[in-house]
Scaffold this motif. Structure first.
Motif, mmCIF file in Angstrom:
data_model
loop_
_atom_site.group_PDB
_atom_site.id
_atom_site.type_symbol
_atom_site.label_atom_id
_atom_site.label_comp_id
_atom_site.label_asym_id
_atom_site.label_seq_id
_atom_site.Cartn_x
_atom_site.Cartn_y
_atom_site.Cartn_z
ATOM 1 N N GLU A 1 0.828 -1.209 0.000
ATOM 2 C CA GLU A 1 0.000 0.000 0.000
ATOM 3 C C GLU A 1 0.864 1.262 0.000
ATOM 4 N N ALA A 2 1.972 1.252 0.740
ATOM 5 C CA ALA A 2 2.840 2.426 0.794
ATOM 6 C C ALA A 2 3.492 2.691 -0.565
ATOM 7 N N VAL A 3 3.955 1.639 -1.232
ATOM 8 C CA VAL A 3 4.563 1.816 -2.564
ATOM 9 C C VAL A 3 3.528 2.368 -3.543
ATOM 10 N N LYS A 4 2.307 1.869 -3.479
ATOM 11 C CA LYS A 4 1.260 2.361 -4.375
ATOM 12 C C LYS A 4 1.020 3.856 -4.176
ATOM 13 N N ARG A 5 1.056 4.308 -2.920
ATOM 14 C CA ARG A 5 0.818 5.729 -2.655
ATOM 15 C C ARG A 5 2.014 6.584 -3.091
ATOM 16 N N VAL A 6 3.197 6.163 -2.682
ATOM 17 C CA VAL A 6 4.383 6.967 -2.938
ATOM 18 C C VAL A 6 4.702 7.031 -4.430
ATOM 19 N N LYS A 7 4.438 5.950 -5.156
ATOM 20 C CA LYS A 7 4.805 5.942 -6.572
ATOM 21 C C LYS A 7 3.926 6.858 -7.423
ATOM 22 N N LEU A 8 2.870 7.376 -6.828
ATOM 23 C CA LEU A 8 2.058 8.364 -7.555
ATOM 24 C C LEU A 8 2.895 9.593 -7.893
ATOM 25 N N MET A 9 3.926 9.854 -7.087
ATOM 26 C CA MET A 9 4.820 10.966 -7.372
ATOM 27 C C MET A 9 5.913 10.569 -8.374
ATOM 28 N N ALA A 10 6.052 9.277 -8.594
ATOM 29 C CA ALA A 10 7.064 8.806 -9.550
ATOM 30 C C ALA A 10 6.426 8.697 -10.929
ATOM 31 N N ARG A 11 5.936 9.824 -11.420
ATOM 32 C CA ARG A 11 5.173 9.801 -12.666
ATOM 33 C C ARG A 11 6.054 9.619 -13.894
ATOM 34 N N GLU A 12 7.271 10.121 -13.804
ATOM 35 C CA GLU A 12 8.175 9.966 -14.938
ATOM 36 C C GLU A 12 8.610 8.508 -15.030
ATOM 37 N N LEU A 13 8.840 8.045 -16.268
ATOM 38 C CA LEU A 13 9.147 6.642 -16.510
ATOM 39 C C LEU A 13 10.368 6.180 -15.723
ATOM 40 N N ASN A 14 11.364 7.047 -15.588
ATOM 41 C CA ASN A 14 12.611 6.639 -14.946
ATOM 42 C C ASN A 14 12.731 7.097 -13.495
ATOM 43 N N THR A 15 11.628 7.567 -12.912
ATOM 44 C CA THR A 15 11.686 8.037 -11.527
ATOM 45 C C THR A 15 11.571 6.861 -10.568
ATOM 46 N N PRO A 16 12.585 6.624 -9.750
ATOM 47 C CA PRO A 16 12.541 5.482 -8.828
ATOM 48 C C PRO A 16 11.883 5.846 -7.501
ATOM 49 N N VAL A 17 11.620 4.832 -6.710
ATOM 50 C CA VAL A 17 11.221 5.002 -5.310
ATOM 51 C C VAL A 17 12.413 4.596 -4.462
ATOM 52 N N ARG A 18 12.810 5.492 -3.539
ATOM 53 C CA ARG A 18 13.953 5.217 -2.660
ATOM 54 C C ARG A 18 13.474 4.557 -1.374
ATOM 55 N N LEU A 19 14.200 3.546 -0.929
ATOM 56 C CA LEU A 19 13.934 2.891 0.346
ATOM 57 C C LEU A 19 15.108 3.193 1.272
ATOM 58 N N LEU B 1 21.233 2.166 4.948
ATOM 59 C CA LEU B 1 21.364 2.092 3.494
ATOM 60 C C LEU B 1 20.128 2.672 2.824
ATOM 61 N N THR B 2 20.340 3.375 1.718
ATOM 62 C CA THR B 2 19.236 3.831 0.871
ATOM 63 C C THR B 2 19.405 3.193 -0.507
ATOM 64 N N VAL B 3 18.377 2.478 -0.937
ATOM 65 C CA VAL B 3 18.397 1.803 -2.238
ATOM 66 C C VAL B 3 17.182 2.268 -3.037
ATOM 67 N N ALA B 4 17.368 2.492 -4.333
ATOM 68 C CA ALA B 4 16.274 2.959 -5.186
ATOM 69 C C ALA B 4 15.867 1.852 -6.163
ATOM 70 N N PHE B 5 14.554 1.724 -6.390
ATOM 71 C CA PHE B 5 14.044 0.698 -7.303
ATOM 72 C C PHE B 5 13.004 1.285 -8.244
ATOM 73 N N ASN B 6 12.861 0.662 -9.393
ATOM 74 C CA ASN B 6 11.708 0.925 -10.260
ATOM 75 C C ASN B 6 10.454 0.519 -9.470
ATOM 76 N N PRO B 7 9.520 1.446 -9.230
ATOM 77 C CA PRO B 7 8.388 1.123 -8.343
ATOM 78 C C PRO B 7 7.482 0.018 -8.872
ATOM 79 N N GLU B 8 7.312 -0.055 -10.201
ATOM 80 C CA GLU B 8 6.457 -1.103 -10.763
ATOM 81 C C GLU B 8 7.083 -2.473 -10.562
ATOM 82 N N TYR B 9 8.397 -2.569 -10.786
ATOM 83 C CA TYR B 9 9.076 -3.844 -10.598
ATOM 84 C C TYR B 9 9.075 -4.249 -9.130
ATOM 85 N N LEU B 10 9.280 -3.288 -8.239
ATOM 86 C CA LEU B 10 9.246 -3.576 -6.804
ATOM 87 C C LEU B 10 7.872 -4.086 -6.395
ATOM 88 N N LEU B 11 6.847 -3.392 -6.820
ATOM 89 C CA LEU B 11 5.476 -3.764 -6.478
ATOM 90 C C LEU B 11 5.129 -5.143 -7.025
#
Length: 365
Positions: free
Chosen positions: A263-281, A313-323
């Motif tokens: 649920e958190a990834v679904k909410r946060v990735k709304l800001m990752a609108r650009e194709l190459n914008t990752p979500v940082r963990l 550690l901070t790691v960034a992922f493609n949000p769709e692949y992570l989800l």
């Protein structure tokens, strides 16, 4: 050929066979149709593009045996639109007459003698539990590549592994591995590469089925589910050495609730609108923080309760692949094992499980 049947039964059968019909330019024109063969009260419908074939048999009230190739789309759309639940189909010459209630139509047929002879399935068969196999397909198939320029990666590897069956798929950005212990399909050391497109169709067919029968030939694999048989040409070539992609050890481990993370990834990735914008963990003693920042749009943060062992550690992922990986990992909790911000991370179930999902990080400044 002449028969009567229920509209809904015929609609479903035409739709199933039609999913394998060729819809690309350059294919034989006759492959845009569904082959119908009536023998007694059994009607067999076949759609194929030569790579994938779907055959389905239904019971009808047959009056005159015969073979015809119906144009797939118009015949399916036409039968679906009928108001009367009873349909009659009769073939004379190069036309099919379809009637229901006061409705009547005629369709120009495709030449049945031009429909290719299709490979017969192998005699030896193995029966699998449909629920387990469908679950494995749901976890693994999405990780296969959709890029036909690299055909090997569009397949799913089925391999004999430790007394069971292993399914593996990768698109080079992620890797999914699922074991089915005790499922003996292949000889020791044997493996085959099955097109992911065929397995997506198979997953659709499994539904509420109890079992699926697999027949492996030299170049084809056939899956039988009830009255439906799906046959696919195997992919030739060497699958990548996926074992070498999985790190031998991980010094860092995050343990977090699976549903909360989804649920958190679904909410946060709304800001990752650009194709190459990752979500940082961002992972540390205080738990997990998810961050997404898109230039000129905004940013989003969310903190989750989690336990973490290792170096901050901070790691960034493609949000769709992570989800995609987290959603199909079983259990209430997941482990995210990492080495550093550049090396592959591994997602596993909280309990010792039979599924592993490896994900490449995205480099961020």
């Amino acid at each position: 050929m002449k028969f009567r049947c229920e509209r809904d039964t015929l609609v479903e059968a035409l739709a199933s066979a039609g999913r394998a019909v060729a819809n690309r330019g350059g294919a034989l024109p006759v492959l845009s149709g569904v082959r119908a063969e009536l023998s007694g009260d059994r009607l067999r419908l076949t759609g194929s593009d030569l790579e994938l074939t779907i055959e389905i048999e239904i019971t009808v009230a047959g009056e005159r045996d015969g073979v015809a190739v119906l144009p797939a789309k118009i015949s399916s759309d036409l039968v679906r639109s009928l108001g009367d639940p009873r349909v009659e189909v009769s073939v004379e010459g190069d036309e099919a007459r379809i009637t229901a209630g006061r409705f009547e139509s005629s369709l120009r047929l495709l030449p049945a003698d031009e429909f290719p002879r299709l490979a017969m399935p192998a005699d030896e068969a193995v029966t699998l539990a449909a629920k387990d196999f469908a679950g494995a397909l749901r976890q693994v198939v999405p990780a296969a590549s959709a890029d036909d320029a690299r055909p090997i990666l569009t397949g799913v590897l089925l391999a004999a592994e430790a007394g069971g069956l292993r399914l593996v798929a990768t698109d080079s950005y992620r890797l999914a591995v699922r074991d089915l212990p005790g499922t003996s399909v292949l000889a020791e050391g044997q493996s085959v590469l099955v097109p992911s497109r065929a397995l997506r169709e198979l997953e659709r067919l499994l539904g509420s089925a109890e079992e699926v029968t697999l027949r492996l030939g030299e170049r084809e694999a056939a899956f039988e589910v009830g009255d439906v048989r799906l046959t696919t040409r195997l992919i030739e070539g060497e699958f990548p050495n996926y074992r070498g992609l999985i790190p031998a050890s991980h010094p860092n481990r995050l343990t977090v609730g699976r549903e909360a993370l989804v649920e958190a990834v679904k909410r946060v990735k709304l800001m990752a609108r650009e194709l190459n914008t990752p979500v940082r963990l961002a992972m540390g003693p205080d738990g997990l923080e998810l961050v997404a920042i898109t230039q000129d749009v905004g940013q989003a943060h969310e903190q989750l309760d989690a336990t973490y062992e290792g170096t901050e550690l901070t790691v960034a992922f493609n949000p769709e692949y992570l989800l995609s990986g987290v959603e199909v990992t079983p259990g209430d909790e997941i482990h995210l094992d990492t080495v550093d911000a550049q090396k592959p991370a591994v997602i596993r179930a909280g309990e010792a499980g039979e599924f592993l999902y490896l994900l490449m990080p995205v480099r961020v400044s």
